[in-house]
Design a protein around this motif. Sequence first.
Motif, short mmCIF file in Angstrom:
data_model
loop_
_atom_site.label_atom_id
_atom_site.label_comp_id
_atom_site.label_asym_id
_atom_site.label_seq_id
_atom_site.Cartn_x
_atom_site.Cartn_y
_atom_site.Cartn_z
N LYS A 74 20.94 -9.77 -16.11
CA LYS A 74 22.06 -9.02 -15.54
C LYS A 74 21.57 -7.67 -15.01
O LYS A 74 21.96 -7.23 -13.94
CB LYS A 74 23.14 -8.80 -16.61
N ALA A 75 20.68 -7.03 -15.76
CA ALA A 75 20.13 -5.74 -15.32
C ALA A 75 19.33 -5.92 -14.04
O ALA A 75 19.37 -5.08 -13.14
CB ALA A 75 19.27 -5.13 -16.41
N LYS A 76 18.59 -7.02 -13.93
CA LYS A 76 17.82 -7.28 -12.71
C LYS A 76 18.75 -7.51 -11.52
O LYS A 76 18.49 -7.06 -10.41
CB LYS A 76 16.92 -8.50 -12.90
N LYS A 77 19.85 -8.24 -11.74
CA LYS A 77 20.78 -8.52 -10.65
C LYS A 77 21.48 -7.25 -10.19
O LYS A 77 21.75 -7.08 -9.01
CB LYS A 77 21.81 -9.56 -11.08
N GLU A 78 21.79 -6.35 -11.15
CA GLU A 78 22.46 -5.11 -10.79
C GLU A 78 21.52 -4.15 -10.07
O GLU A 78 21.94 -3.19 -9.47
CB GLU A 78 23.01 -4.43 -12.05
N GLY A 79 20.21 -4.37 -10.17
CA GLY A 79 19.23 -3.51 -9.53
C GLY A 79 19.47 -3.47 -8.02
O GLY A 79 19.89 -4.42 -7.40
N SER A 80 19.20 -2.33 -7.45
CA SER A 80 19.47 -2.13 -6.03
C SER A 80 18.30 -2.61 -5.19
O SER A 80 17.15 -2.57 -5.59
CB SER A 80 19.71 -0.64 -5.78
N GLU A 81 18.62 -3.03 -3.99
CA GLU A 81 17.61 -3.41 -3.01
C GLU A 81 17.05 -2.17 -2.31
O GLU A 81 16.02 -2.22 -1.68
CB GLU A 81 18.21 -4.37 -1.97
N CYS A 82 17.75 -1.07 -2.44
CA CYS A 82 17.36 0.16 -1.77
C CYS A 82 16.06 0.71 -2.36
O CYS A 82 15.88 0.72 -3.57
CB CYS A 82 18.49 1.20 -1.91
N GLN A 83 15.16 1.17 -1.50
CA GLN A 83 13.88 1.69 -1.94
C GLN A 83 13.76 3.20 -1.79
O GLN A 83 12.86 3.80 -2.34
CB GLN A 83 12.75 1.02 -1.12
N ASP A 84 14.66 3.83 -1.03
CA ASP A 84 14.53 5.25 -0.71
C ASP A 84 15.54 6.09 -1.49
O ASP A 84 16.45 6.68 -0.91
CB ASP A 84 14.72 5.44 0.80
N TRP A 85 15.40 6.14 -2.79
CA TRP A 85 16.31 6.91 -3.62
C TRP A 85 15.98 8.38 -3.56
O TRP A 85 14.82 8.77 -3.60
CB TRP A 85 16.24 6.44 -5.08
N ARG A 86 17.00 9.21 -3.48
CA ARG A 86 16.85 10.67 -3.52
C ARG A 86 17.52 11.15 -4.80
O ARG A 86 18.72 10.96 -4.99
CB ARG A 86 17.53 11.34 -2.32
N TRP A 87 16.74 11.75 -5.67
CA TRP A 87 17.24 12.18 -6.96
C TRP A 87 17.41 13.69 -7.00
O TRP A 87 16.54 14.42 -6.55
CB TRP A 87 16.30 11.75 -8.09
N GLY A 88 18.50 14.12 -7.56
CA GLY A 88 18.76 15.54 -7.73
C GLY A 88 18.13 16.04 -9.01
O GLY A 88 17.55 15.28 -9.77
N PRO A 89 18.27 17.33 -9.28
CA PRO A 89 17.69 17.87 -10.51
C PRO A 89 18.47 17.40 -11.74
O PRO A 89 19.62 17.01 -11.65
CB PRO A 89 17.83 19.39 -10.33
N CYS A 90 17.83 17.48 -12.86
CA CYS A 90 18.46 17.12 -14.13
C CYS A 90 19.41 18.26 -14.52
O CYS A 90 19.01 19.41 -14.59
CB CYS A 90 17.41 16.92 -15.21
N VAL A 91 20.68 17.94 -14.70
CA VAL A 91 21.69 18.93 -15.05
C VAL A 91 22.06 18.72 -16.52
O VAL A 91 22.58 17.67 -16.88
CB VAL A 91 22.94 18.78 -14.16
N PRO A 92 21.79 19.71 -17.39
CA PRO A 92 22.10 19.53 -18.81
C PRO A 92 23.60 19.49 -19.07
O PRO A 92 24.38 20.09 -18.34
CB PRO A 92 21.44 20.74 -19.48
#
Length: 188
Positions: A74-92
């Motif tokens: 299920k986790a594999k199926k939910e995985g995205s096909e998108c390869q270009d993820w943009r991550w923001g900073p970690c907000v506590p």
Amino acid sequence: MQCGISCSRKAAARLQERRMRKAAASWDTRTSTIAPAEPPSQRAGRMQPRGLLLLLALLLLAATVEAAKAKKEKAKKEGSECQDWRWGPCVPNSKDCGLGYREGTCGDESRKLKCKIPCNWKKKFGADCKYKFESWGGCSAQTGVKTRSGILKKALYNAQCEEVVYVSKPCAAKMKAKAKAKKGKGKD
């Protein structure tokens, strides 16, 4: 009465006979308390609870394994096909360190990942920029601070990091005390 060797042989034979009778009598009492052999159908009925428990344990183990496999798939199926993820900073979640979330976007998709900001991190650089620092330089007598530089080693989650950073901190109180003590001794 004169017996000699023949008497001792007779006495030994009588003693042996008494022992044999005692052993036979005790054997009879032992065998009489043993239950007669049961037919196999009755023995199987008695072993059934053990077998049932073993069967239940095996079924539980198999169900657990299947559930774990299903969860992974299920986790594999939910995985995205998108390869270009943009991550923001970690907000506590609270204050300026500890557990928090990082938001990421890729096209129309967005996700939140759990993250952790160490409480001893350098706020100036950000928690996602990892640097290799040189050793501290000497203490400057004019400014009372010592400095060192760090070269970027790794930028996590596509963070925007400076290639070289400089850090300074005040000289230790012990150093200042030693310097004052030397000045005082020199005047005498």
